[in-house]
Design a protein around this motif. Structure first.
Motif, PDB file in Angstrom:
ATOM      1  N   VAL A  42    -115.901 -43.537-101.677  1.00 58.00           N
ATOM      2  CA  VAL A  42    -114.648 -42.948-102.140  1.00 58.00           C
ATOM      3  C   VAL A  42    -113.782 -42.636-100.927  1.00 58.00           C
ATOM      4  O   VAL A  42    -114.197 -41.879-100.047  1.00 58.00           O
ATOM      5  N   ALA A  43    -112.613 -43.252-100.860  1.00 55.68           N
ATOM      6  CA  ALA A  43    -111.630 -42.946 -99.818  1.00 55.68           C
ATOM      7  C   ALA A  43    -110.756 -41.820-100.363  1.00 55.68           C
ATOM      8  O   ALA A  43    -109.891 -42.048-101.208  1.00 55.68           O
ATOM      9  N   TRP A  44    -110.997 -40.609 -99.866  1.00 53.41           N
ATOM     10  CA  TRP A  44    -110.459 -39.408-100.506  1.00 53.41           C
ATOM     11  C   TRP A  44    -109.282 -38.795 -99.735  1.00 53.41           C
ATOM     12  O   TRP A  44    -109.469 -38.091 -98.759  1.00 53.41           O
ATOM     13  N   LEU A  45    -108.070 -39.099-100.188  1.00 51.66           N
ATOM     14  CA  LEU A  45    -106.898 -38.358 -99.736  1.00 51.66           C
ATOM     15  C   LEU A  45    -106.505 -37.441-100.893  1.00 51.66           C
ATOM     16  O   LEU A  45    -105.546 -37.665-101.611  1.00 51.66           O
ATOM     17  N   GLY A  46    -107.309 -36.400-101.072  1.00 45.56           N
ATOM     18  CA  GLY A  46    -107.102 -35.475-102.181  1.00 45.56           C
ATOM     19  C   GLY A  46    -106.464 -34.174-101.744  1.00 45.56           C
ATOM     20  O   GLY A  46    -106.424 -33.213-102.504  1.00 45.56           O
ATOM     21  N   TYR A  47    -105.979 -34.143-100.502  1.00 45.46           N
ATOM     22  CA  TYR A  47    -105.298 -32.961 -99.985  1.00 45.46           C
ATOM     23  C   TYR A  47    -104.133 -33.429 -99.124  1.00 45.46           C
ATOM     24  O   TYR A  47    -104.054 -34.598 -98.734  1.00 45.46           O
ATOM     25  N   HIS A  48    -103.202 -32.516 -98.851  1.00 45.04           N
ATOM     26  CA  HIS A  48    -102.053 -32.863 -98.030  1.00 45.04           C
ATOM     27  C   HIS A  48    -102.431 -32.674 -96.564  1.00 45.04           C
ATOM     28  O   HIS A  48    -102.415 -31.569 -96.030  1.00 45.04           O
ATOM     29  N   THR A  51    -104.275 -24.765 -87.847  1.00 38.88           N
ATOM     30  CA  THR A  51    -104.649 -23.641 -88.694  1.00 38.88           C
ATOM     31  C   THR A  51    -105.535 -24.130 -89.832  1.00 38.88           C
ATOM     32  O   THR A  51    -105.630 -25.330 -90.104  1.00 38.88           O
ATOM     33  N   THR A  52    -106.164 -23.198 -90.507  1.00 32.73           N
ATOM     34  CA  THR A  52    -107.114 -23.551 -91.565  1.00 32.73           C
ATOM     35  C   THR A  52    -106.491 -23.638 -92.958  1.00 32.73           C
ATOM     36  O   THR A  52    -107.191 -23.957 -93.917  1.00 32.73           O
ATOM     37  N   ALA A  53    -105.177 -23.390 -93.070  1.00 32.01           N
ATOM     38  CA  ALA A  53    -104.561 -23.298 -94.401  1.00 32.01           C
ATOM     39  C   ALA A  53    -104.734 -24.586 -95.203  1.00 32.01           C
ATOM     40  O   ALA A  53    -105.181 -24.564 -96.364  1.00 32.01           O
ATOM     41  N   ARG A  54    -104.368 -25.729 -94.621  1.00 30.45           N
ATOM     42  CA  ARG A  54    -104.500 -27.003 -95.346  1.00 30.45           C
ATOM     43  C   ARG A  54    -105.972 -27.294 -95.658  1.00 30.45           C
ATOM     44  O   ARG A  54    -106.292 -27.873 -96.701  1.00 30.45           O
ATOM     45  N   ALA A  55    -106.856 -26.892 -94.759  1.00 27.29           N
ATOM     46  CA  ALA A  55    -108.282 -27.143 -94.967  1.00 27.29           C
ATOM     47  C   ALA A  55    -108.822 -26.335 -96.134  1.00 27.29           C
ATOM     48  O   ALA A  55    -109.642 -26.834 -96.920  1.00 27.29           O
ATOM     49  N   HIS A  56    -108.389 -25.096 -96.273  1.00 29.92           N
ATOM     50  CA  HIS A  56    -108.859 -24.275 -97.397  1.00 29.92           C
ATOM     51  C   HIS A  56    -108.374 -24.846 -98.720  1.00 29.92           C
ATOM     52  O   HIS A  56    -109.125 -24.903 -99.705  1.00 29.92           O
ATOM     53  N   GLU A  57    -107.120 -25.293 -98.751  1.00 29.53           N
ATOM     54  CA  GLU A  57    -106.604 -25.920 -99.973  1.00 29.53           C
ATOM     55  C   GLU A  57    -107.377 -27.203-100.270  1.00 29.53           C
ATOM     56  O   GLU A  57    -107.761 -27.473-101.414  1.00 29.53           O
ATOM     57  N   GLY A  58    -107.597 -27.998 -99.225  1.00 24.21           N
ATOM     58  CA  GLY A  58    -108.310 -29.251 -99.410  1.00 24.21           C
ATOM     59  C   GLY A  58    -109.767 -29.059 -99.784  1.00 24.21           C
ATOM     60  O   GLY A  58    -110.325 -29.837-100.556  1.00 24.21           O
ATOM     61  N   SER A  84    -112.144 -35.820 -87.863  1.00 22.14           N
ATOM     62  CA  SER A  84    -111.123 -34.976 -87.248  1.00 22.14           C
ATOM     63  C   SER A  84    -110.836 -33.743 -88.108  1.00 22.14           C
ATOM     64  O   SER A  84    -111.752 -33.006 -88.463  1.00 22.14           O
ATOM     65  N   TYR A  85    -109.560 -33.500 -88.486  1.00 18.29           N
ATOM     66  CA  TYR A  85    -109.234 -32.331 -89.300  1.00 18.29           C
ATOM     67  C   TYR A  85    -109.971 -32.376 -90.642  1.00 18.29           C
ATOM     68  O   TYR A  85    -110.224 -31.344 -91.263  1.00 18.29           O
ATOM     69  N   GLY A  86    -110.341 -33.568 -91.084  1.00 19.18           N
ATOM     70  CA  GLY A  86    -111.114 -33.677 -92.319  1.00 19.18           C
ATOM     71  C   GLY A  86    -112.429 -32.932 -92.254  1.00 19.18           C
ATOM     72  O   GLY A  86    -112.961 -32.508 -93.284  1.00 19.18           O
ATOM     73  N   ALA A 134    -115.091 -26.736 -97.860  1.00 21.13           N
ATOM     74  CA  ALA A 134    -115.647 -27.083 -99.172  1.00 21.13           C
ATOM     75  C   ALA A 134    -117.068 -26.585 -99.347  1.00 21.13           C
ATOM     76  O   ALA A 134    -117.481 -26.237-100.456  1.00 21.13           O
ATOM     77  N   VAL A 135    -117.834 -26.549 -98.255  1.00 25.53           N
ATOM     78  CA  VAL A 135    -119.246 -26.193 -98.370  1.00 25.53           C
ATOM     79  C   VAL A 135    -119.583 -24.865 -97.704  1.00 25.53           C
ATOM     80  O   VAL A 135    -120.758 -24.523 -97.569  1.00 25.53           O
ATOM     81  N   ALA A 136    -118.553 -24.098 -97.323  1.00 27.06           N
ATOM     82  CA  ALA A 136    -118.804 -22.794 -96.702  1.00 27.06           C
ATOM     83  C   ALA A 136    -119.294 -21.793 -97.734  1.00 27.06           C
ATOM     84  O   ALA A 136    -119.037 -21.917 -98.934  1.00 27.06           O
ATOM     85  N   SER A 137    -120.008 -20.787 -97.275  1.00 29.55           N
ATOM     86  CA  SER A 137    -120.551 -19.766 -98.173  1.00 29.55           C
ATOM     87  C   SER A 137    -119.456 -19.089 -98.981  1.00 29.55           C
ATOM     88  O   SER A 137    -119.662 -18.686-100.119  1.00 29.55           O
ATOM     89  N   ALA A 138    -118.270 -18.970 -98.384  1.00 24.43           N
ATOM     90  CA  ALA A 138    -117.164 -18.287 -99.065  1.00 24.43           C
ATOM     91  C   ALA A 138    -116.735 -19.015-100.322  1.00 24.43           C
ATOM     92  O   ALA A 138    -116.025 -18.457-101.158  1.00 24.43           O
ATOM     93  N   ALA A 139    -117.155 -20.270-100.468  1.00 27.82           N
ATOM     94  CA  ALA A 139    -116.757 -21.047-101.641  1.00 27.82           C
ATOM     95  C   ALA A 139    -117.713 -20.853-102.811  1.00 27.82           C
ATOM     96  O   ALA A 139    -117.612 -21.520-103.817  1.00 27.82           O
TER      97      ALA A 139
END
Length: 333
Positions: free
Chosen positions: A159-165, A176-183, A209-211, A218-223
């Protein structure tokens, strides 16, 4: 202590520079003349074909709309994405766009890999970003081809996943982590969809990279509390600035976490720190290839930041082995 202060000062300086030199993000096709994405059924094995067909038609309509608006570049990219035989699980042509392409038979695959891209990935660069293999689609195809070469009897879906901006390289968002948290939240949704379509296939995340920050989120405990990740079998990060956590043990899943970096990758010079500035988190924490992080190191060869999915490369071979679950055969850095 002094080194720590220097790292923090450097991070703040980079943040300020990125804010000044932030680039424009949207294509001319961001205008309201672009059609809205179609309403699609929930992802299951039985709805994949329906989703692929609906998105194919939508891409063709989007290409026509782009031509009407005079955006010939976007229209050309959409025409390529809408080529016969391509399978898009999701697609959105507005602004930088979103696109999730499936290579292979997702419902019946023995192994599934999800490739998560980094900065500058849009639907305009989905097929080419400096080179074919450096782009998301080309990298995903290279992974699948190498996995099939190494294990011809294994049915592989990628799966080639461009599911976030994804952020732009020259923007404040990239540090910053903002886009990463949304993604990260969207990536968990994708993993749940893969599980709905294929109950048994183990899934490996390959994060560039930023991915890799997106994968970390996505896999952090906070999720916790979101959909379970019981189909996740492993994570491989390449060219990573950090995963947004201090160590692999901070992740909510207990699966092998692999990290590799090419000898000529400039990301090695990025300060691996994390500071809070004006409510934003700048930097992504511990270097994933360091001993302190606790990931399994693998040899990513002599290449640079865009070479991890280059056909014939050592990095690609090791990534394919990780995707196949053959960790014992991976060469270590």
């Amino acid at each position: 202590m002094r080194a720590s202060r220097l790292r923090r000062a450097f991070a703040v300086t980079v943040a300020a520079g990125a804010m000044v030199f932030s680039v424009a993000g949207a294509s001319g096709s961001a205008a309201s003349g672009m059609p809205a994405a179609p309403r699609l059924p929930a992802v299951t094995a039985d709805t994949l074909a329906e989703r692929y067909d609906a998105n194919h038609d939508f891409i063709e309509r989007s290409a026509r709309a782009a031509r009407r608006m005079g955006d010939t570049a976007r229209a050309g990219h959409l025409a390529e994405l809408g080529a016969a035989g391509r399978q898009f699980l999701s697609f959105d042509s507005r602004d930088d766009g979103l696109a999730v392409e499936v290579l292979g038979d997702l419902a019946h695959a023995d192994r599934v890999v999800v490739v998560v891209p980094g900065s500058d990935t849009t639907i305009d660069t989905f097929d080419e970003l400096g080179s074919r293999y450096a782009a998301l689609a080309g990298g995903a195809r290279a992974v699948r081809a190498e996995m099939r070469r190494l294990s011809p009897g294994t049915d592989v879906a990628v799966v080639a996943w461009l599911g976030y901006h994804a952020p732009r390289t020259l923007s404040r968002d990239v540090i910053t982590t903002a886009r990463a948290h949304e993604g990260g939240a969207q990536l968990r949704t994708l993993l749940a969809g893969v599980k709905a379509a294929n109950q048994t296939a183990p899934v490996t995340l390959m994060c560039h990279s930023y991915g890799s920050v997106v994968c970390g989120s996505a896999v952090a405990s906070a999720a916790g509390g979101a959909a379970p990740l019981d189909n996740l079998a492993g994570i491989a990060v390449v060219g990573s600035p950090g995963m947004g956590v201090r160590s692999a043990s901070d992740l909510a899943v207990r699966v092998p976490v692999w990290a590799g970096r090419g000898a000529d990758d400039w990301i090695a010079g990025v300060p691996h720190t994390s500071v809070s500035v004006s409510g934003a988190t700048i930097g992504f924490g511990t270097d994933p290839v360091s001993r302190e992080f606790g990931a399994r190191s693998f040899d990513a060869g002599q290449g640079g930041h865009s070479d991890y999915f280059k056909p014939g490369g050592l990095a690609l071979r090791n990534l394919a082995l990780i995707g196949l679950g053959h960790g014992e055969a991976v060469s270590h850095g």
